[in-house]
Scaffold this active site. Structure first.
Site, short mmCIF file in Angstrom:
data_model
loop_
_atom_site.label_atom_id
_atom_site.label_comp_id
_atom_site.label_asym_id
_atom_site.label_seq_id
_atom_site.Cartn_x
_atom_site.Cartn_y
_atom_site.Cartn_z
NE ARG A 169 -4.09 -1.81 0.25
CZ ARG A 169 -4.12 -3.09 -0.08
NH1 ARG A 169 -3.06 -3.66 -0.65
NH2 ARG A 169 -5.20 -3.81 0.12
CB SER A 243 -8.41 -1.29 4.37
OG SER A 243 -8.78 -2.59 4.04
CD GLU A 339 -5.47 1.01 2.40
OE1 GLU A 339 -6.39 1.62 1.81
OE2 GLU A 339 -5.39 -0.22 2.43
N1 EPU Z 1 -10.59 -10.09 10.63
C1 EPU Z 1 -11.21 -10.14 11.86
N2 EPU Z 1 -12.13 -9.17 12.16
C2 EPU Z 1 -12.48 -8.20 11.28
C3 EPU Z 1 -11.83 -8.15 10.03
C4 EPU Z 1 -10.89 -9.12 9.73
O1 EPU Z 1 -10.95 -11.00 12.68
O2 EPU Z 1 -13.33 -7.36 11.63
C5 EPU Z 1 -9.64 -11.15 10.27
C6 EPU Z 1 -10.25 -12.05 9.18
O3 EPU Z 1 -11.01 -13.07 9.71
C7 EPU Z 1 -9.00 -12.56 8.49
C8 EPU Z 1 -8.01 -11.43 8.65
O4 EPU Z 1 -8.49 -10.60 9.70
O5 EPU Z 1 -8.50 -13.69 9.14
C9 EPU Z 1 -7.87 -10.64 7.38
O6 EPU Z 1 -9.13 -10.12 6.98
P1 EPU Z 1 -9.54 -9.93 5.45
O7 EPU Z 1 -9.30 -11.16 4.67
O8 EPU Z 1 -10.93 -9.37 5.43
O9 EPU Z 1 -8.52 -8.86 4.91
P2 EPU Z 1 -7.87 -7.56 5.58
O10 EPU Z 1 -6.47 -7.85 5.96
O11 EPU Z 1 -8.75 -7.01 6.63
C10 EPU Z 1 -6.85 -6.74 3.33
C11 EPU Z 1 -6.83 -5.49 2.52
C12 EPU Z 1 -8.15 -5.32 1.79
C13 EPU Z 1 -8.36 -6.51 0.89
C14 EPU Z 1 -8.34 -7.78 1.75
C15 EPU Z 1 -8.41 -9.04 0.92
C16 EPU Z 1 -5.35 -3.99 3.70
C17 EPU Z 1 -5.22 -2.77 4.54
N3 EPU Z 1 -6.59 -4.35 3.39
O12 EPU Z 1 -7.87 -6.58 4.32
O13 EPU Z 1 -8.04 -4.17 0.97
O14 EPU Z 1 -9.57 -6.43 0.18
O15 EPU Z 1 -7.11 -7.84 2.50
O16 EPU Z 1 -7.18 -9.23 0.28
O17 EPU Z 1 -4.33 -4.58 3.33
C18 EPU Z 1 -8.42 -1.83 0.96
O18 EPU Z 1 -7.21 -1.68 0.90
O19 EPU Z 1 -9.22 -0.84 0.98
C19 EPU Z 1 -8.96 -3.17 1.08
C20 EPU Z 1 -10.28 -3.39 1.25
#
Ligand code: EPU
Length: 343
Positions: A169, A243, A339
């Protein structure tokens, strides 16, 4: 030479141009679709005097009030093949093209590389700025080059991947090049013989549920769209910027201590030995998921997403974000970093 008064508008509402839906305006505003327009503006002193801000889809920015300067909206259009090899199609896309339109174009032609990034809001020109990514893919994996107007030097330049210094990012456009370049077009390198990437757990599970065992890129794209729609709020319904924070990278020692205390912590080892910890998990564990104060809140299905229930201001969102950062620092000793950009 294009006449300035034909381009510039005063006091333009940005409500429909920022996905948080804040009711704010720009002092000066212009829609830019041609390089000649940038040249014309550059020949005045506006770019140096008026702190110009380039706006794409407005999907990664929090406006904390009316914008007191000039906003240039990126409206460069077009999706064209620039050249091809036996393996790759090089697709040149205008900086104002919606990202998802480009993804759908590639999927329809069975050109691989973008499908895991389906439905990300925003524009093509904004994609390199934060090296957008999702579900195991990042822009940098398919990025070939870009053209941009250098607002300091007043001329067009080209940049290749190494010049952009892509990170998680992150890129030169968020660091020393911040605010300097107007990205007019991006060329992507897409595969004519796509190999699907379904390593990300949620994609594999979704395809399994759909009983698709030999997925093509259209299946992966559909799965990603399905996952995103089930977790992430649609900005046209509920204002948000995806995010809000980055997933922090901590030391292996700190990660071990957290996992000892919370065995369900979501930790991912990085090639450099650090550990990425899911900020969404931290925020949820901190008790913030679904929290709402006035019209500013933390999304009930994805704690990494802050939302505007209607009349929240940018200041309300930023003050909620600061409170969360402080709380996570106290509870976990981890510093969350935003972010999204704020202005
Ligand atoms: N999780 C929780 N609680 C929550 C949210 C997430 O426990 O409220 C856990 C999930 O269960 C999972 C882990 O955290 O085990 C990761 O969650 P998720 O797969 O939803 O992805 P993320 O790390 O929260 C990142 C990107 C997203 C992207 C997703 C999928 C960043 C900052 N965000 O989110 O990107 O869509 O992975 O690859 O890296 C964005 O940048 O705007 C964005 C949406």
């Amino acid at each position: 030479m294009i006449k300035l008064h034909a381009m510039l508008q005063r006091q333009v509402s940005l409500r429909s141009l920022n996905t948080f839906g804040f009711d704010i305006s720009a002092m000066l505003f212009a829609e830019i679709a041609e390089i000649e327009q940038l040249n014309s503006i550059w020949k005045t002193n506006l770019l140096t005097q008026s702190s110009p801000l380039i706006l794409g889809g407005g999907s990664n920015i929090v406006f904390t009030g009316d914008y007191p300067g000039l906003i240039l909206r990126n409206c460069f259009s077009g999706i064209n093949i620039s050249h091809q090899t036996a393996e790759h199609v090089y697709l040149t896309c205008g900086g104002g093209e919606p990202w998802h339109t480009v993804v759908m174009h590639a999927v329809q032609h069975n050109w691989g590389g973008l499908e895991n990034m389906s439905l990300i809001p925003g524009t093509m020109g904004a994609a390199p700025i934060q090296n957008i990514g999702a579900y195991g893919a990042e822009l940098k994996d398919v990025f070939e080059s870009l053209r941009a107007f250098d607002m300091l030097a007043g001329k067009m330049i080209s940049m290749h991947a190494k010049d952009c210094r892509f990170g998680y990012r992150d890129s030169i456009f968020k660091q020393e090049g911040k605010g300097r370049y107007f990205i007019t077009e991006v060329t992507l390198r897409l595969s004519k013989n796509p190999v699907v990437n379904v390593k990300y757990g949620d994609i594999a599970t979704t395809l399994d549920n759909w009983k698709i065992n030999k997925p093509g890129i259209a299946d992966v794209s559909r799965a990603v769209i399905h996952i995103r729609q089930s977790k992430l709020p649609d900005p046209s319904v509920l204002g948000n910027c995806g995010s809000f924070f980055k997933n922090p990278v901590i030391s292996a020692t700190q990660a071990a201590a957290i996992t000892k205390q919370f065995p369900d912590a979501k930790c991912f080892e990085q090639p450099d030995g650090g550990v990425k910890i899911a900020a969404g998990w931290l925020i949820e564990k901190g008790g913030w998921k679904g929290f709402r104060r006035g019209d500013a809140g933390v999304h009930e299905k994805q704690a990494l997403v802050l939302v505007n229930y209607g009349n929240a201001t940018g200041k309300d969102i930023i003050s909620l974000a600061r409170e969360i950062v402080e709380d996570i620092r106290i509870k976990f000793g981890i510093e969350l970093e935003m972010e999204v950009n704020s202005r």
